[in-house]
Motif scaffolding. Structure first.
Motif, PDB file in Angstrom:
ATOM      1  N   GLU A  88       0.773  -1.223  -0.068  1.00 29.41           N
ATOM      2  CA  GLU A  88       0.030   0.009  -0.134  1.00 29.41           C
ATOM      3  C   GLU A  88       0.767   1.225  -0.154  1.00 29.41           C
ATOM      4  N   LEU A  89       2.029   1.125   0.747  1.00 33.11           N
ATOM      5  CA  LEU A  89       2.852   2.327   0.783  1.00 33.11           C
ATOM      6  C   LEU A  89       3.415   2.636  -0.531  1.00 33.11           C
ATOM      7  N   ARG A  90       3.875   1.535  -1.089  1.00 40.01           N
ATOM      8  CA  ARG A  90       4.435   1.745  -2.443  1.00 40.01           C
ATOM      9  C   ARG A  90       3.683   2.272  -3.619  1.00 40.01           C
ATOM     10  N   ARG A  91       2.301   1.741  -3.462  1.00 34.66           N
ATOM     11  CA  ARG A  91       1.228   2.146  -4.398  1.00 34.66           C
ATOM     12  C   ARG A  91       1.080   3.479  -4.194  1.00 34.66           C
ATOM     13  N   ALA A  92       0.936   4.047  -2.808  1.00 33.36           N
ATOM     14  CA  ALA A  92       0.601   5.458  -2.589  1.00 33.36           C
ATOM     15  C   ALA A  92       1.680   6.453  -3.181  1.00 33.36           C
ATOM     16  N   LEU A  93       3.269   5.896  -3.039  1.00 33.31           N
ATOM     17  CA  LEU A  93       4.203   6.911  -3.612  1.00 33.31           C
ATOM     18  C   LEU A  93       4.340   6.723  -5.009  1.00 33.31           C
ATOM     19  N   GLU A  94       3.628   5.680  -5.564  1.00 35.86           N
ATOM     20  CA  GLU A  94       3.727   5.731  -7.216  1.00 35.86           C
ATOM     21  C   GLU A  94       2.574   6.530  -7.630  1.00 35.86           C
ATOM     22  N   GLN A  95       1.397   6.371  -6.766  1.00 37.64           N
ATOM     23  CA  GLN A  95       0.371   7.555  -7.397  1.00 37.64           C
ATOM     24  C   GLN A  95       0.773   9.006  -7.162  1.00 37.64           C
ATOM     25  N   LEU A  96       1.389   9.015  -6.069  1.00 40.16           N
ATOM     26  CA  LEU A  96       1.937  10.364  -5.778  1.00 40.16           C
ATOM     27  C   LEU A  96       3.150  11.156  -6.823  1.00 40.16           C
ATOM     28  N   GLY A  97       3.782  10.049  -7.262  1.00 37.19           N
ATOM     29  CA  GLY A  97       4.758  10.409  -8.298  1.00 37.19           C
ATOM     30  C   GLY A  97       4.146  10.520  -9.576  1.00 37.19           C
ATOM     31  N   ARG A  98       2.972  10.142  -9.844  1.00 32.11           N
ATOM     32  CA  ARG A  98       2.067  10.376 -11.072  1.00 32.11           C
ATOM     33  C   ARG A  98       1.087  11.355 -10.998  1.00 32.11           C
ATOM     34  N   GLY A  99       0.896  11.976  -9.841  1.00 38.95           N
ATOM     35  CA  GLY A  99      -0.001  13.092  -9.437  1.00 38.95           C
ATOM     36  C   GLY A  99      -1.198  12.574  -9.396  1.00 38.95           C
ATOM     37  N   ARG A 100      -1.638  11.173  -8.917  1.00 34.09           N
ATOM     38  CA  ARG A 100      -2.902  10.743  -8.892  1.00 34.09           C
ATOM     39  C   ARG A 100      -3.112  10.667  -7.381  1.00 34.09           C
ATOM     40  N   LEU A 101      -2.680  10.927  -6.602  1.00 33.33           N
ATOM     41  CA  LEU A 101      -2.988  10.775  -5.067  1.00 33.33           C
ATOM     42  C   LEU A 101      -4.150  11.634  -4.664  1.00 33.33           C
ATOM     43  N   PHE A 102      -4.234  12.902  -5.233  1.00 30.21           N
ATOM     44  CA  PHE A 102      -5.175  13.600  -4.930  1.00 30.21           C
ATOM     45  C   PHE A 102      -6.088  13.879  -5.834  1.00 30.21           C
ATOM     46  N   SER A 103      -6.290  12.922  -6.658  1.00 27.39           N
ATOM     47  CA  SER A 103      -7.492  12.914  -7.774  1.00 27.39           C
ATOM     48  C   SER A 103      -8.456  12.180  -7.247  1.00 27.39           C
ATOM     49  N   SER A 104      -9.789  12.363  -8.033  1.00 22.92           N
ATOM     50  CA  SER A 104     -10.952  11.616  -7.626  1.00 22.92           C
ATOM     51  C   SER A 104     -11.369  10.586  -8.592  1.00 22.92           C
ATOM     52  N   SER A 105     -11.485   9.310  -8.107  1.00 23.92           N
ATOM     53  CA  SER A 105     -11.631   8.274  -8.864  1.00 23.92           C
ATOM     54  C   SER A 105     -12.979   7.448  -8.633  1.00 23.92           C
ATOM     55  N   THR A 106     -13.880   8.261  -7.861  1.00 19.74           N
ATOM     56  CA  THR A 106     -15.141   7.812  -7.427  1.00 19.74           C
ATOM     57  C   THR A 106     -16.173   7.543  -8.795  1.00 19.74           C
ATOM     58  N   LEU A 107     -16.801   6.396  -8.762  1.00 16.44           N
ATOM     59  CA  LEU A 107     -17.917   5.980 -10.015  1.00 16.44           C
ATOM     60  C   LEU A 107     -19.167   6.377  -9.375  1.00 16.44           C
ATOM     61  N   ASN A 108     -19.787   7.533 -10.060  1.00 11.80           N
ATOM     62  CA  ASN A 108     -20.856   7.987  -9.487  1.00 11.80           C
ATOM     63  C   ASN A 108     -21.792   8.067 -10.793  1.00 11.80           C
ATOM     64  N   GLU A 109     -21.450   8.291 -12.003  1.00 13.49           N
ATOM     65  CA  GLU A 109     -22.527   8.366 -12.902  1.00 13.49           C
ATOM     66  C   GLU A 109     -23.149   7.319 -13.284  1.00 13.49           C
ATOM     67  N   GLU A 110     -24.510   7.565 -13.384  1.00 16.33           N
ATOM     68  CA  GLU A 110     -25.514   6.433 -13.715  1.00 16.33           C
ATOM     69  C   GLU A 110     -25.136   6.143 -14.991  1.00 16.33           C
ATOM     70  N   SER A 111     -24.821   6.796 -15.949  1.00 19.25           N
ATOM     71  CA  SER A 111     -24.683   6.472 -17.413  1.00 19.25           C
ATOM     72  C   SER A 111     -23.384   5.682 -17.603  1.00 19.25           C
ATOM     73  N   GLU A 112     -22.568   5.828 -16.588  1.00 16.78           N
ATOM     74  CA  GLU A 112     -21.269   5.004 -16.605  1.00 16.78           C
ATOM     75  C   GLU A 112     -21.521   3.469 -16.035  1.00 16.78           C
ATOM     76  N   ARG A 113     -22.421   3.466 -15.157  1.00 12.98           N
ATOM     77  CA  ARG A 113     -22.804   2.340 -14.673  1.00 12.98           C
ATOM     78  C   ARG A 113     -23.670   1.298 -15.550  1.00 12.98           C
ATOM     79  N   ASN A 114     -24.663   2.132 -16.240  1.00 10.77           N
ATOM     80  CA  ASN A 114     -25.191   1.417 -17.495  1.00 10.77           C
ATOM     81  C   ASN A 114     -24.259   0.896 -18.363  1.00 10.77           C
ATOM     82  N   ARG A 115     -23.284   1.660 -18.799  1.00  8.54           N
ATOM     83  CA  ARG A 115     -22.379   1.151 -19.719  1.00  8.54           C
ATOM     84  C   ARG A 115     -21.542   0.181 -19.143  1.00  8.54           C
ATOM     85  N   LEU A 116     -21.126   0.079 -18.203  1.00  3.32           N
ATOM     86  CA  LEU A 116     -20.566  -1.145 -17.526  1.00  3.32           C
ATOM     87  C   LEU A 116     -21.205  -2.308 -17.688  1.00  3.32           C
ATOM     88  N   ILE A 117     -22.458  -2.193 -17.022  1.00  2.00           N
ATOM     89  CA  ILE A 117     -23.487  -3.377 -17.001  1.00  2.00           C
ATOM     90  C   ILE A 117     -23.636  -3.689 -18.389  1.00  2.00           C
TER      91      ILE A 117
END
Length: 278
Positions: A88-117
Motif C-alpha cells: 500500500e505504501l509503494r502504491r501511494a508513492l507511485e500515485q504521488l509520483g504520477r500526481g494521482r494521489l489527490f485525484s478523484s476516482s469515484t464512480l458516480n455517474e449512472e450513465s457509466e454504470r449502465n455502460r459497464l453493465i
C-alpha cells in the motif's frame, strides 16, 4: 478559558493560517485513507485499533502482564506497519509520483454504470451462446492487487469487444481470470485461489472453484461462463448462483456491484429494452 484566550490573542492572519493548516492535514489524512480503502490494509487497521483498545483496558484494570505484552506490540508496531503495509505504501508513492494521489476516482455517474453493465452483459451473452469459457472477477471493497500481479497488466477501458477477445480460445490471455477495477480491466490471465470446500458439486470445474475461492477470501463478484454448457454463473460472498438467465444475471450483477437500490433500475432497463425490441 485558556483555549479561547489563545484564540483571541492570535492575529487574524495567524488564525486563518492555523485553520488552513488543520484543513490541509484533514484533507491529506482523508486522501491517505482513500488510498488504502479497498485493500486488505483496512482489515489490518481494524486489528491495530483492537490492540490499542486492549492496551487502554489493561491499563485501566492494572493487568500488568497483559499490559506489558500490549505495550511491546505497540512499541514495535511502527516497524510492523512498514512491513505489513509495504504494498500500500509503494502504491501511494507511485500515485504521488504520477500526481494521482489527490485525484478523484469515484464512480458516480449512472450513465457509466449502465455502460459497464451493458458491456459486461453483452460480452457474457456472446460467450455463453458460443460456449466460450470465461472467468471475470470484479473488485469491490477488498483489493485484488495480489491476484492482479499474477497476470498480465492491461489497464484498459472495459468494453464488450475487448472482453470477448480476451477469452477467445487459443489466444495468449484466454487462460485465467480477467480482473476488473472500477471501470477498467486491470489485468488478464490472472490466477485465483481455488476453493477447498468439500460441499462443491463434482460436476463443477476449475473456473467455478476459482470463482468460489476468490469469493471466500474477498468480497469480489466473479462471473463464470461454462465452456461445456455455456451456462452463466455468478459468485459473491461465498455464494454460487448457477444457470442464470441473461436477465437474472444482469439484475444480480447490478444489485451486488452497485447496491440493492440499483435492482429497480435494472428491472426498468430490461422492461425498456423489451419494449424497444418488441
Amino acid at each position: 478559558m485558556p483555549f479561547f484566550e489563545s484564540l483571541t490573542d492570535q492575529t487574524p492572519f495567524r488564525l486563518l493560517g492555523n485553520i488552513i493548516d488543520i484543513l490541509l492535514v484533514w484533507f491529506v489524512v482523508y486522501k491517505l485513507i482513500t488510498v488504502i480503502k479497498g485493500t486488505k490494509a483496512v482489515q489490518l487497521l481494524k486489528g491495530i485499533f483492537v490492540i490499542i483498545i486492549a492496551r487502554l483496558v489493561t491499563q485501566a484494570l492494572n493487568l500488568e502482564t497483559l499490559g506489558w505484552i500490549m505495550q511491546q506490540v505497540l512499541e514495535w508496531g511502527f516497524l510492523a506497519i512498514i512491513i505489513i503495509f509495504q504494498p500500500e505504501l509503494r502504491r501511494a508513492l507511485e500515485q504521488l509520483g504520477r500526481g494521482r494521489l489527490f485525484s478523484s476516482s469515484t464512480l458516480n455517474e449512472e450513465s457509466e454504470r449502465n455502460r459497464l453493465i451493458e458491456a459486461m452483459s453483452k460480452s457474457v451473452s456472446y460467450m455463453a451462446k458460443r460456449r466460450i469459457g470465461a472467468l471475470i472477477s470484479i473488485e469491490r471493497e477488498t483489493g485484488l492487487s495480489e491476484y492482479i500481479e499474477t497476470g498480465t497488466p492491461m489497464n484498459s477501458d472495459l468494453t464488450s469487444e475487448l472482453m470477448i477477445n480476451l477469452f477467445i480460445p487459443n489466444t495468449p490471455l484466454h487462460d485465467g481470470a480477467v480482473i476488473v477495477q472500477k471501470n477498467r480491466i486491470a489485468a488478464a490471465a490472472c490466477y485465483l485461489p481455488l476453493s477447498e470446500s468439500p460441499f462443491i458439486s463434482k460436476e463443477l470445474g476449475t473456473r467455478h472453484r476459482a470463482a468460489l475461492g476468490i469469493s471466500e477470501v474477498t468480497d469480489a463478484i466473479t462471473i463464470v461462463v461454462s465452456e461445456e454448457t455455456g451456462a452463466i454463473s455468478l459468485t459473491a460472498n461465498g455464494d454460487l448462483h448457477r444457470n442464470l438467465s441473461l436477465e437474472d444475471f444482469e439484475v444480480k450483477l447490478r444489485r451486488i456491484w452497485f447496491g440493492a437500490e440499483q435492482q429497480e433500475v435494472a428491472l426498468s432497463w430490461w422492461n425498456w429494452r423489451g419494449k424497444k425490441n418488441g
